[in-house]
Design an enzyme around this catalytic site. Sequence first.
Site, PDB file in Angstrom:
ATOM      1  N   LYS A 302       0.806  -1.226   0.000  1.00  0.00           N
ATOM      2  CA  LYS A 302       0.000   0.000   0.000  1.00  0.00           C
ATOM      3  C   LYS A 302       0.837   1.273   0.000  1.00  0.00           C
ATOM      4  CE  LYS A 302      -3.556  -2.510   2.512  1.00  0.00           C
ATOM      5  NZ  LYS A 302      -4.280  -2.654   3.789  1.00  0.00           N
ATOM      6  N   GLY A 375       1.266  -1.945  13.934  1.00  0.00           N
ATOM      7  CA  GLY A 375       1.657  -1.906  12.538  1.00  0.00           C
ATOM      8  C   GLY A 375       1.712  -0.485  12.002  1.00  0.00           C
ATOM      9  N   ALA A 379      -2.405  -0.092   6.198  1.00  0.00           N
ATOM     10  CA  ALA A 379      -3.604  -0.150   7.031  1.00  0.00           C
ATOM     11  C   ALA A 379      -3.380   0.567   8.355  1.00  0.00           C
ATOM     12  CB  ALA A 379      -4.002  -1.603   7.269  1.00  0.00           C
TER      13      ALA A 379
END
Length: 529
Positions: A302, A375, A379
């Site tokens: 991403k 993380g 996301a």
Amino acid sequence: MESGVMMKNSTLICVPIMGETIEKMVDDMNKAKTSGGDLVEIRLGSLKRFNPRKDLELLIRNCPLPTLFSYRPKWEGGQYDGDENSRRDALQLAMELGADYVDIELKVAHEFMNSIHGRKPENFKVIVSSHNYENTPSVEDLGNLLASIQATGADIVKIATTALDITDVARIFQITVQSKVPVIALVMGERGLISRILCPKFGGYLTFGTLEHGTVSAPGQPTIKDLVNLYSFRQLRPDTKVFGVIGNPIGHSKSPLLYNEAFKSVGFNGVFVHLLVDEVAKFLHTYSASDFAGFSCSIPHKVVAAKCCDEVDPVAKSIGAVNCIIRRPSDGKLFGYNTEYVGAISAIEDGLRDSLKINSTSGSPLAGKLFIVIGAGGAGRALAYRAKEKGARVVIANRNYGVQNQNGYENARARGLADTVGGDAISLADLNDFHPENGMILANATPVGMQPNIDETPISKESLKYYYLVFDAVYTPNITRLLREAQESGAVIVTGVEMFIGQAYEQFERFTGLPAPKELFREIMANVQ
């Protein structure tokens, strides 16, 4: 949107038959017919015992579909390890007894064609094949190979190669489109899956679909059920738009199920596929045609994908990650968007409101909450950005925070994200001991716990008692170990399915220009195991 009935394409689905006994083969041939196959490939090398005349007569007489016989030797990746003359004689006998096709290897094709000269039945076809289990050659070499096979007198050319990268498949598509003779051109392995699904779009003669998952005659074969039902294989045409989810790993993704069902429901001429991608920039550059119209981006691409776009939506630019790429038809430019941040935070807010019994007019229930994001990838960035907007105090927990490697400390990503949202960063190793207050919110934005590693979790169960709500972006399985242990510890849980559905609404509308069938999305995901 398409009007009228979509015509069936001419590409055939061949079902490999690999039983160890004649009885099993006959049973599977009938299943192939019931499943919608067009023909069967009877792989004689899989039989434990083989009486050529008796068994071939029985197989041909009892087969409800056209028959293709192969007897692949070990030197071409098969199972047969006997006398070459006996093998050739068996294939000739199959022809004489009424087989519709036989598959013979390029290495011995001239000899075989000479042996049947003048005896070949009118409607019988010889497939001459080449199998490369190492790589996929250049377009030039593939063209030369195709010409060599054609020169044997083959009725149909078959070329099977191996994908080291998904971009290898583009070369197979190119020779398929350009060929003046019928071609079966497939790329083995998970990275080659699209060669098997999209071959009608490029004019392939046939593809292979197995009766069951795991029962394959070559690496990467889909099931006939998935070809027909999931990918609408019969309706794929040269003008079908291709969409897909880019990731690594990617086979777990339910996106093809969701979008293909939605495409069918509105009559949209598109197909959505899994795309196992190693290098995003290379992939986007290789598949630059306007028919490769849009992509969902998954782990771990991403952030890199945002840098590959010609333009990025302001929100996605602030987050530094995209999960949706659209190719503009007029000039091929790539536009990046982030649809995750709305879906995930909305699901978490709904979970808080339902449990606290508060309405949506009283502001965000996240305001003032300590919001821990595990993380710092795409996301994680989306969650942190949106949580900050809602008034939460954000902490980023990342595996590599404070970990030293040959280049120094790898804390730039987590620290940089924390600074962007005015929060703090800690290492994942310290998360179990991090509980400055009760009633915190935890959001896992890593693949930890995703199939097949369902026994993994990013935090100990003992530490979950300090959290009021736990969210997991992983949605395969629906209830991860993290969510199960959080629920057992008394926390409210929110599954990744909610985030998945929420972000898919906007993506569908960007892909198609049509309103998202929201009820259908929820119905589909409710039935997913």
